[in-house]
Design an enzyme around this catalytic site. Structure first.
Site, PDB file in Angstrom:
ATOM      1  N   CYS A 172       0.858  -1.180   0.000  1.00 38.24           N
ATOM      2  CA  CYS A 172       0.000   0.000   0.000  1.00 38.24           C
ATOM      3  C   CYS A 172       0.899   1.236   0.000  1.00 38.24           C
ATOM      4  O   CYS A 172       1.725   1.402   0.910  1.00 38.24           O
ATOM      5  CB  CYS A 172      -0.847  -0.052   1.272  1.00 38.24           C
ATOM      6  SG  CYS A 172      -1.833   1.415   1.586  1.00 38.24           S
ATOM      7  N   CYS A 175      -0.970   3.975  -6.335  1.00 38.05           N
ATOM      8  CA  CYS A 175      -1.869   3.361  -5.350  1.00 38.05           C
ATOM      9  C   CYS A 175      -2.152   1.955  -5.867  1.00 38.05           C
ATOM     10  O   CYS A 175      -2.509   1.788  -7.044  1.00 38.05           O
ATOM     11  CB  CYS A 175      -3.168   4.160  -5.241  1.00 38.05           C
ATOM     12  SG  CYS A 175      -4.466   3.322  -4.291  1.00 38.05           S
TER      13      CYS A 175
END
Ligand code: DGL
Length: 257
Positions: free
Chosen positions: A80, A186
């Site tokens: 992440c 992302c």
């Protein structure tokens, strides 16, 4: 008494994300390392992280990491960008195992850009958290922060029309800027790379850090001599589990990009 090397080799690799996005990284890792065991933990009850304060992201990531450490993993992958930007330094300073994070893949993009203009798209928190360079390897870099795209993907995974509209709206202000490289900063966005391609219609090349991360995992395991040759299982765990969600996560991983 310390454990021996062969006991270390068979331990699993822990993966952490706020939700589905990290599955895109896990997918690359499983291709490259088919004999490793993986435990994927998604803190989907608190997703998305991208609009939270750094401190809160670090606190949640720490809780997720501690949960994974309870499985005695040999390595942690913070799959992440948002959690990496907020907490990787803290985690590396406090835990004694290899910790790999995700950073926007600006370097490979800077080697390919002809127009010398690179656009990075990421969550608000990723972009706010760190001072990313506005110039890199002779290219101008701009940052497009999205408040909602990660949660739109997390909660409407199969609604490609909605995701298409959301991406189009986000990229629209940069249409006349002339960038020829788009960096997906992302991991959720990587799951919808195909829709980014449809929106861009060939105007820009797309980059993400997933394959590079998988290579990095392999390199570090090899260097420490803890590559597994006898595993191959993956377990997916959610902080907010339900039959529908569990099935969605499994189908994303199995249908993998
Ligand atoms: N997959 C996370 C990332 O790479 C998602 C962000 C979020 O939870 O908002 O940044």
């Amino acid at each position: 008494m310390g454990i021996n090397q062969s006991e270390k080799k068979v331990k699993a690799i822990g993966f952490f994300d706020s939700g589905t996005g990290g599955l895109s990284v896990l997918c690359e890792a499983r291709k490259l390392l088919p004999h490793e065991d993986f435990i994927y933990y998604a803190d989907n009850i608190n997703a998305p992280y991208g609009n939270l304060e750094d401190k809160k992201i670090t606190k949640l990531t720490l809780e997720g990491v501690k949960y994974l450490l309870g499985f005695d993993v040999k390595m942690l992958v913070i799959a992440c960008n948002t959690a990496t930007a907020a907490s990787a330094n803290y985690l590396r300073g406090n835990f004694d195992l290899p910790i790999i994070g995700l950073e926007p893949a600006v370097l490979p993009a800077s080697r390919q850009t002809k127009t010398k203009k690179i656009l990075v798209i990421a969550t608000q928190a990723t972009i706010n958290c760190k001072k990313y360079p506005l110039q890199f390897n002779g290219a101008e870099v701009r940052y497009c922060a999205s408040k909602h795209l990660a949660s739109v993907i997390e909660n409407n995974f199969n609604d490609d029309n909605m995701i298409f509209c959301c991406i189009k709206k986000l990229l629209c202000p940069y249409d006349n800027w002339g960038y020829d490289c788009l960096v997906l900063g992302c991991t959720h966005y990587v799951l919808k790379r195909r829709i980014f391609e449809q929106v861009l219609c060939g105007r820009a090349q797309i980059f993400d850090g997933n394959y590079g991360t998988a290579q990095n995992i392999k390199r570090i395991l090899a260097k420490k001599d803890i590559l597994n040759t006898s595993g191959g299982k993956t377990v997916i765990l959610l902080s907010n589990s339900s039959k529908n969600k569990d099935n969605l996560y499994k189908s994303i991983l199995n249908g993998c990009i």
